[in-house]
Design a protein around this motif. Structure first.
Motif, PDB file in Angstrom:
ATOM      1  N   ALA A 184       0.820  -1.208   0.000  1.00 17.62           N
ATOM      2  CA  ALA A 184       0.000   0.000   0.000  1.00 17.62           C
ATOM      3  C   ALA A 184       0.858   1.264   0.000  1.00 17.62           C
ATOM      4  O   ALA A 184       0.410   2.317  -0.465  1.00 17.62           O
ATOM      5  CB  ALA A 184      -0.928  -0.003   1.207  1.00 17.62           C
ATOM      6  N   ARG A 185       2.095   1.152   0.485  1.00 15.82           N
ATOM      7  CA  ARG A 185       2.974   2.319   0.562  1.00 15.82           C
ATOM      8  C   ARG A 185       3.934   2.415  -0.621  1.00 15.82           C
ATOM      9  O   ARG A 185       4.298   3.509  -1.034  1.00 15.82           O
ATOM     10  CB  ARG A 185       3.781   2.266   1.869  1.00 15.82           C
TER      11      ARG A 185
ATOM     12  N   ILE B  38      -4.565  -0.794  -4.413  1.00 10.72           N
ATOM     13  CA  ILE B  38      -4.154  -1.541  -3.226  1.00 10.72           C
ATOM     14  C   ILE B  38      -4.083  -0.619  -2.011  1.00 10.72           C
ATOM     15  O   ILE B  38      -4.427  -1.018  -0.900  1.00 10.72           O
ATOM     16  CB  ILE B  38      -2.799  -2.256  -3.461  1.00 10.72           C
ATOM     17  N   ALA B  39      -3.674   0.647  -2.228  1.00  8.75           N
ATOM     18  CA  ALA B  39      -3.609   1.594  -1.109  1.00  8.75           C
ATOM     19  C   ALA B  39      -5.006   1.877  -0.557  1.00  8.75           C
ATOM     20  O   ALA B  39      -5.219   1.922   0.666  1.00  8.75           O
ATOM     21  CB  ALA B  39      -2.938   2.890  -1.544  1.00  8.75           C
ATOM     22  N   GLN B  40      -5.967   2.046  -1.465  1.00  4.61           N
ATOM     23  CA  GLN B  40      -7.338   2.319  -1.030  1.00  4.61           C
ATOM     24  C   GLN B  40      -7.946   1.116  -0.316  1.00  4.61           C
ATOM     25  O   GLN B  40      -8.602   1.248   0.718  1.00  4.61           O
ATOM     26  CB  GLN B  40      -8.191   2.699  -2.246  1.00  4.61           C
ATOM     27  N   ALA B  41      -7.687  -0.088  -0.854  1.00  6.19           N
ATOM     28  CA  ALA B  41      -8.225  -1.294  -0.244  1.00  6.19           C
ATOM     29  C   ALA B  41      -7.641  -1.520   1.145  1.00  6.19           C
ATOM     30  O   ALA B  41      -8.369  -1.882   2.087  1.00  6.19           O
ATOM     31  CB  ALA B  41      -7.958  -2.502  -1.137  1.00  6.19           C
ATOM     32  N   VAL B  42      -6.341  -1.314   1.290  1.00  4.47           N
ATOM     33  CA  VAL B  42      -5.704  -1.497   2.600  1.00  4.47           C
ATOM     34  C   VAL B  42      -6.240  -0.473   3.597  1.00  4.47           C
ATOM     35  O   VAL B  42      -6.446  -0.788   4.770  1.00  4.47           O
ATOM     36  CB  VAL B  42      -4.172  -1.409   2.466  1.00  4.47           C
ATOM     37  N   ARG B  43      -6.480   0.749   3.137  1.00  2.00           N
ATOM     38  CA  ARG B  43      -7.053   1.765   4.023  1.00  2.00           C
ATOM     39  C   ARG B  43      -8.448   1.336   4.486  1.00  2.00           C
ATOM     40  O   ARG B  43      -8.784   1.472   5.673  1.00  2.00           O
ATOM     41  CB  ARG B  43      -7.116   3.110   3.304  1.00  2.00           C
ATOM     42  N   TRP B  44      -9.251   0.779   3.586  1.00  2.00           N
ATOM     43  CA  TRP B  44     -10.580   0.311   3.985  1.00  2.00           C
ATOM     44  C   TRP B  44     -10.474  -0.835   4.989  1.00  2.00           C
ATOM     45  O   TRP B  44     -11.231  -0.907   5.951  1.00  2.00           O
ATOM     46  CB  TRP B  44     -11.363  -0.145   2.759  1.00  2.00           C
ATOM     47  N   ILE B  45      -9.535  -1.760   4.738  1.00  2.00           N
ATOM     48  CA  ILE B  45      -9.329  -2.874   5.665  1.00  2.00           C
ATOM     49  C   ILE B  45      -8.927  -2.346   7.040  1.00  2.00           C
ATOM     50  O   ILE B  45      -9.415  -2.809   8.073  1.00  2.00           O
ATOM     51  CB  ILE B  45      -8.267  -3.835   5.111  1.00  2.00           C
TER      52      ILE B  45
ATOM     53  N   PRO C 175      -1.746   3.248   8.184  1.00  2.00           N
ATOM     54  CA  PRO C 175      -2.179   2.012   8.855  1.00  2.00           C
ATOM     55  C   PRO C 175      -1.016   1.082   9.146  1.00  2.00           C
ATOM     56  O   PRO C 175      -0.141   0.869   8.304  1.00  2.00           O
ATOM     57  CB  PRO C 175      -3.152   1.392   7.842  1.00  2.00           C
ATOM     58  N   GLY C 176      -1.010   0.503  10.339  1.00  2.00           N
ATOM     59  CA  GLY C 176       0.024  -0.434  10.735  1.00  2.00           C
ATOM     60  C   GLY C 176      -0.482  -1.864  10.697  1.00  2.00           C
ATOM     61  O   GLY C 176      -1.647  -2.130  10.369  1.00  2.00           O
ATOM     62  N   SER C 177       0.407  -2.792  11.054  1.00  3.66           N
ATOM     63  CA  SER C 177       0.080  -4.208  10.941  1.00  3.66           C
ATOM     64  C   SER C 177      -1.047  -4.622  11.878  1.00  3.66           C
ATOM     65  O   SER C 177      -1.839  -5.512  11.553  1.00  3.66           O
ATOM     66  CB  SER C 177       1.327  -5.054  11.219  1.00  3.66           C
TER      67      SER C 177
END
Length: 474
Positions: free
Chosen positions: A384-385, A425-432, A447-449
């Motif tokens: 995502a980064r 992928i960045a947007q999806a990870v932010r939603w997750i 967002p962290g792990s």
């Protein structure tokens, strides 16, 4: 640029778990199926205790049967390493970041086969481990390459000098990891070279000889002010020699937060030199010479309360210019990936140190599976980064994305718009991460792990519901 090769699937977690053990040799195909199911469940609900992962009684009993079986612990690591090398694809080289840590485990009666952790006068018990991670050139973790476990004895039978003479110090574990990792690349990915990245523990004659084999690259942080042979002749101490080199230029490094370290931007002054280092042989008492390139990167001024960055880096790569030196500095910065992995593995979301298993072999089998899951979470975070504009389908299935859009629609603000198209992928990870409790700027950074891991757990519930609904329609 490295990209994970994926095939369409309704459940990317199931696909990922099956791929991790595709080449496993556990003596019985039923054990491989059991291990794949276990890994899938761990990815869906990471936890240090088996009872927190497996909710079905049959799966819990099957997990205990596998953990308590005679499956060699090395066989599990080998299968995960093979999967990492398959994922490398056509890359000509991949970072092999090696570091050590320890697991603090409950052993009040001292009957579990654990050893001392930290200072021997302290009562802390646990296991020592050295891990090797495959990291892509853009910094995204690829997978596990090796794990070396041992229990430290509470007392030393001989002096350190005597143990060094016979190769009985803990350095032998580092050398074994380097040798096994190099062999795995030669056998499983002969067209891909490992670029070993090791912190100060790697500045050891035996380790330097192990990483300097033909076909391998390395970046190791020097701590010993060794005697070196200069190109024009004569001998001088390494640090003194680098101080006399002209300044190549400056380079800016984004320093992440870490133990006793705040996040900041550091300006480094960079110098380089070519030298020959003299490596002692503790067995024969003789010295051997190793030609290396050296890059010295030193922070101009550190913020108050922070330790100044001062990296003396030994490398196999040609330097010469500022661009070449910056490449070496960047390679060393990838060691921070293993710090992130340790946090996710031990405390962030997998919490391996919570395990109550009663023998070393059982802990190692379980910890190795949790290590694979921790790397997967870290990979998603860094994709995502580092590749924010890539489509989310490089890691998530279409069904998972459909479930993610529905879940996000339930918690979004009034002004947020959830598009029907495939997100990045960045947007999806932010939603997750939002599902996991991420609150944006007030969370203190991207967002962290931990929040991503919690979000993946909640996403899995939505995905299972969507899959069940589709089955009912058919």
């Amino acid at each position: 640029m490295y990209e994970q090769k994926r095939t369409p699937s309704a459940d990317s977690t199931r696909e990922w778990a099956a791929e991790q053990f595709a080449s496993a040799n556990f003596g019985d195909i039923r054990r491989r199926r059991r291990a794949s199911l276990m890994l899938r469940r761990v990815a869906e609900r990471p936890a240090g205790k088996l009872t927190d992962v497996f909710t079905a009684a049959s799966e819990l009993q099957g997990a205990y049967d596998f953990i308590e079986s005679e499956v060699p612990t090395k066989a599990i690591t080998t299968a995960l390493a093979d999967a990492s090398l398959r994922a490398v694809g056509d890359a000509s080289w991949v970072y092999a970041v090696i570091d050590g840590t320890s697991l603090s485990l409950v052993d009040r009666t001292k009957t579990k086969g654990f050893g001392t952790i930290g200072k021997q006068v302290l009562p802390t018990r646990g296991l020592k481990v050295i891990d090797a991670l495959a990291v892509a050139a853009d910094g995204a973790p690829v997978g596990l390459l090796d794990l070396e476990w041992w229990a430290r004895s509470s007392t030393a039978s001989r002096t350190r000098y005597a143990r060094r003479r016979t190769g009985e110090t803990e350095t032998k574990h580092w050398v074994e990891v380097v040798r096994r990792t190099g062999a795995r690349f030669r056998e499983g990915a002969p067209k891909c070279a490992p670029w070993f990245v090791i912190d100060r523990e790697g500045d050891c004659a035996d380790i330097l000889r192990a990483v300097a084999l033909p076909g391998q690259r390395f970046t190791i942080r020097a701590t010993q002010n060794r005697r070196v042979v200069r190109p024009k002749g004569g001998r001088r101490r390494l640090f003194e020699h680098l101080r006399k080199q002209p300044l190549l230029g400056a380079h800016v490094v984004n320093v992440p937060a870490g133990p006793n370290r705040r996040a900041r931007v550091a300006m480094l002054e960079v110098r380089s030199a070519d030298v020959v280092v003299e490596l002692p042989d503790n067995v024969t008492g003789r010295r051997t010479e190793l030609p290396v390139h050296v890059v010295w990167a030193r922070e101009r001024r550190a913020p108050r309360g922070e330790t100044r960055l001062d990296w003396m880096l030994l490398t196999s790569e040609e330097v010469g210019t500022l661009e070449g030196a910056v490449t070496i500095v960047k390679s060393y910065c990838h060691r921070w990936r293993v710090e992130d992995f340790h946090r996710a593995w031990k405390r962030g979301h997998c919490n391996i140190e919570d395990t109550q298993l009663r023998t070393m072999d059982r802990v190692v089998r379980w910890a190795t599976m949790l290590a694979a899951v921790a790397i997967r979470i870290e990979r998603l975070k860094h994709l995502a980064r580092t590749q924010p504009d890539a489509p989310a389908t490089i890691e998530l299935s279409l069904l998972e994305l459909e479930a993610l859009r529905a879940a996000k629609s339930k918690i979004k603000s009034r002004v947020e718009v959830v598009p029907d198209s495939v997100p990045t992928i960045a947007q999806a990870v932010r939603w997750i991460a939002d599902l996991g409790g991420y609150t944006g700027k007030s969370s203190g950074g991207p967002p962290g792990s931990t929040t991503i891991g919690r979000g993946l757990e909640r996403l899995m519930i939505w995905t299972d519901a969507f899959a069940y609904a589709k089955d009912l329609k058919t």
